[in-house]
Scaffold this motif. Structure first.
Motif, PDB file in Angstrom:
ATOM      1  N   LEU A 121      11.877  18.121 -47.943  1.00 41.67           N
ATOM      2  CA  LEU A 121      11.485  18.014 -46.530  1.00 41.67           C
ATOM      3  C   LEU A 121      12.526  18.670 -45.621  1.00 41.67           C
ATOM      4  CD1 LEU A 121      10.050  14.498 -45.654  1.00 41.67           C
ATOM      5  CD2 LEU A 121       8.871  16.688 -45.715  1.00 41.67           C
ATOM      6  N   ASN A 122      13.790  18.400 -45.931  1.00 46.98           N
ATOM      7  CA  ASN A 122      14.845  18.925 -45.064  1.00 46.98           C
ATOM      8  C   ASN A 122      15.024  20.439 -45.183  1.00 46.98           C
ATOM      9  OD1 ASN A 122      15.868  16.904 -43.377  1.00 46.98           O
ATOM     10  ND2 ASN A 122      16.930  15.927 -45.088  1.00 46.98           N
ATOM     11  N   ASP A 294       0.018  18.790 -48.177  1.00 42.15           N
ATOM     12  CA  ASP A 294      -0.536  17.542 -47.613  1.00 42.15           C
ATOM     13  C   ASP A 294       0.485  16.854 -46.709  1.00 42.15           C
ATOM     14  OD1 ASP A 294      -2.608  18.135 -49.274  1.00 42.15           O
ATOM     15  OD2 ASP A 294      -2.413  16.370 -50.568  1.00 42.15           O
ATOM     16  N   VAL A 295       1.731  16.802 -47.173  1.00 44.24           N
ATOM     17  CA  VAL A 295       2.780  16.128 -46.399  1.00 44.24           C
ATOM     18  C   VAL A 295       3.000  16.843 -45.067  1.00 44.24           C
ATOM     19  CG1 VAL A 295       5.210  15.468 -46.362  1.00 44.24           C
ATOM     20  CG2 VAL A 295       3.937  15.347 -48.501  1.00 44.24           C
ATOM     21  N   GLN A 296       3.040  18.171 -45.115  1.00 41.71           N
ATOM     22  CA  GLN A 296       3.276  18.920 -43.877  1.00 41.71           C
ATOM     23  C   GLN A 296       2.101  18.771 -42.918  1.00 41.71           C
ATOM     24  OE1 GLN A 296       5.509  22.780 -44.422  1.00 41.71           O
ATOM     25  NE2 GLN A 296       5.119  22.326 -46.566  1.00 41.71           N
ATOM     26  N   PRO A 302       4.295  23.115 -38.903  1.00 41.44           N
ATOM     27  CA  PRO A 302       3.897  24.454 -39.321  1.00 41.44           C
ATOM     28  C   PRO A 302       4.249  24.616 -40.804  1.00 41.44           C
ATOM     29  CG  PRO A 302       5.860  24.540 -37.923  1.00 41.44           C
ATOM     30  CD  PRO A 302       5.374  23.121 -37.912  1.00 41.44           C
ATOM     31  N   TYR A 303       3.356  25.207 -41.570  1.00 40.56           N
ATOM     32  CA  TYR A 303       3.545  25.234 -43.014  1.00 40.56           C
ATOM     33  C   TYR A 303       4.724  26.124 -43.446  1.00 40.56           C
ATOM     34  CZ  TYR A 303       2.999  25.827 -47.919  1.00 40.56           C
ATOM     35  OH  TYR A 303       3.274  25.866 -49.251  1.00 40.56           O
ATOM     36  N   ARG A 304       5.534  25.570 -44.346  1.00 40.27           N
ATOM     37  CA  ARG A 304       6.648  26.330 -44.933  1.00 40.27           C
ATOM     38  C   ARG A 304       6.710  26.055 -46.426  1.00 40.27           C
ATOM     39  NH1 ARG A 304       7.120  28.137 -40.649  1.00 40.27           N
ATOM     40  NH2 ARG A 304       8.774  28.162 -39.100  1.00 40.27           N
ATOM     41  N   GLU A 305       7.238  27.008 -47.170  1.00 43.70           N
ATOM     42  CA  GLU A 305       7.536  26.776 -48.585  1.00 43.70           C
ATOM     43  C   GLU A 305       8.782  25.897 -48.631  1.00 43.70           C
ATOM     44  OE1 GLU A 305       6.217  27.112 -52.215  1.00 43.70           O
ATOM     45  OE2 GLU A 305       5.408  28.521 -50.743  1.00 43.70           O
TER      46      GLU A 305
END
Ligand SMILES: *[C@@H]1O[C@H](CO)[C@@H](O)[C@H](O)[C@H]1NC(C)=O
Ligand SMILES: *[C@@H]1O[C@H](CO)[C@@H](O)[C@H](O)[C@H]1NC(C)=O
Ligand SMILES: *[C@@H]1O[C@H](CO)[C@@H](O)[C@H](O)[C@H]1NC(C)=O
Ligand SMILES: *[C@@H]1O[C@H](CO)[C@@H](O)[C@H](O)[C@H]1NC(C)=O
Ligand SMILES: *[C@@H]1O[C@H](CO)[C@@H](O)[C@H](O)[C@H]1NC(C)=O
Length: 347
Positions: A121-122, A294-296, A302-305
């Motif tokens: 997450l971080n 799902d978590v994002q 905003p979606y990130r890898e």
């Protein structure tokens, strides 16, 4: 503020400017100008009055202004999860002052992959998850808990994970035995009132979790890595050293212990059923990285890898990780936990 009004007025004048057509329009413009001047003078008076009143009140007015101003950008109060525009005491959010912030808490149990999950997450530039912050002191009573939560969600709690001004989701990780199960009513109330979303992270295979707990307890004494204790590692070499230790499981209380862990998860989910939440399983995330999407989504990020440098300590078949494997097998055969012996997953 006064300058803003004048600028605005000038622009308006420019737009309306076409006085040749009729004197009526000109009159209207003059009237409008007089009205705006009147309002402007009133504002100046008001401002002088407020500046003489207490600083605190001025601060409150500004916070409300800011909130209203930010909300005017199309963000509504009833959005789910509710958005916030924290006004930290310790720094200014600068250019991100109107970026909405969501509140979350990762609710988990020791050795369930929450450390790994949190590093993932971080790795998102807009997430601040502040780790396991509930020391004995901070979870002493409900008011110390609430004070800590307030500080975290106002962005005034500093850890290495703090991203400060452009944080879009702020939270921390909270083990169920660190005050959550002791004060569920007050915590649920706080979460629901302030719009904190809960991310439950559990492990499906509670036997594997138990092995990890036992090994971690052992290492806190033995300190296998050159005399230091590590709960998480970043190299496969270190992981191998830690995994060499094979704990002996007390078979006579194994079923009882697994039942206790299961009960705790069920009770926690029951307590927080009214709270906006998502339930994740460590094994699912390991096997299927789409879970991180799902978590994002859940946190409206905003979606990130997402990436983590952590290396799994106990990989490979469970039978190789337990000293008294035979005894454990015997204890679980014919119980509802028998499948823990057999389900293995690839990494
Ligand atoms: C909670 O603990 C703090 C710190 O130990 C103490 O100052 C405070 O009085 C306690 N509050 C309550 C309501 O017990
Ligand atoms: C995420 O952080 C970047 C850089 O700090 C910032 O420009 C962006 O607005 C932030 N995004 C959100 C959704 O807050
Ligand atoms: C422990 O010491 C060895 C040899 O001195 C070194 O290669 C290794 O990186 C050290 N490991 C840790 C965890 O510090
Ligand atoms: C297993 O646990 C029981 C109950 O706590 C205890 O009495 C017993 O001594 C333990 N056995 C071992 C081998 O530690
Ligand atoms: C992976 O997770 C996504 C999101 O939860 C889900 O839609 C998908 O079915 C999962 N894929 C597999 C193979 O389980």
């Amino acid at each position: 503020m006064a300058e803003d009004i004048i600028c605005f007025l000038n622009k308006d004048e420019l737009v309306i400017k076409a006085p040749k057509k009729s004197p009526m329009v000109l009159r209207m413009v003059v009237l409008l100008f007089a009205m705006v001047c009147g309002v402007y003078i009133c504002l100046i008076c008001l401002r002088q009055q407020t500046s003489s009143s207490s600083k605190i009140r001025l601060l409150n007015v500004r916070v409300n202004d800011e909130e209203q101003h930010c909300r005017a950008n199309g963000i509504e109060k009833w959005e789910t999860p509710p958005v916030h525009f924290p006004k930290p005491k310790t720094f200014s959010r600068e250019e991100c002052v109107c970026n909405p912030v969501r509140f979350f808490a990762i609710l988990s149990m020791q050795r369930s992959g929450s450390g790994w999950f949190e590093t993932l997450l971080n790795s998102h530039m807009n997430v601040s998850s502040n780790g396991e912050i509930f020391s004995k002191e901070r979870r002493r009573n409900v008011s110390t808990i609430i004070n800590t939560l307030d500080k975290v969600y106002n962005l005034d709690f500093f850890t290495s994970a703090s991203k400060n001004e452009c944080t879009a989701a702020v939270g921390f990780k909270w083990m169920l035995n660190q005050g959550v199960m002791q004060h569920p009513k007050e915590i649920v109330e706080y979460f629901d009132e302030r719009g904190v979303s809960a991310i439950f992270l559990f492990r499906r295979n509670l036997l594997r979790r138990m092995i990890s707990v036992l090994a971690n307890v052992y290492d806190s004494q033995a300190k296998l890595l050159n005399g230091t204790h590590k709960s998480h590692v970043h190299s496969s070499k270190d992981a191998q050293i830690l995994a060499k230790y094979k704990p002996k499981v007390n078979a006579s209380i194994l079923v009882h212990n697994l039942k206790q862990a299961e009960k705790t998860t069920t009770r926690a989910l029951e307590y927080f059923k009214s709270t906006r939440h998502i339930v994740l399983y460590y094994e699912d995330i390991v096997n299927n990285r789409t879970k991180l999407v799902d978590v994002q989504d859940f946190l409206r990020l905003p979606y990130r890898e997402l990436t983590s440098r952590q290396v799994k300590i106990h990989s490979g078949p469970l039978s190789k990780q337990i000293d008294n494997w035979g005894g454990v097998q015997k204890a679980l055969e014919g119980t509802s936990y028998e499948h823990f012996l057999h389900v293995d997953y690839q990494l």
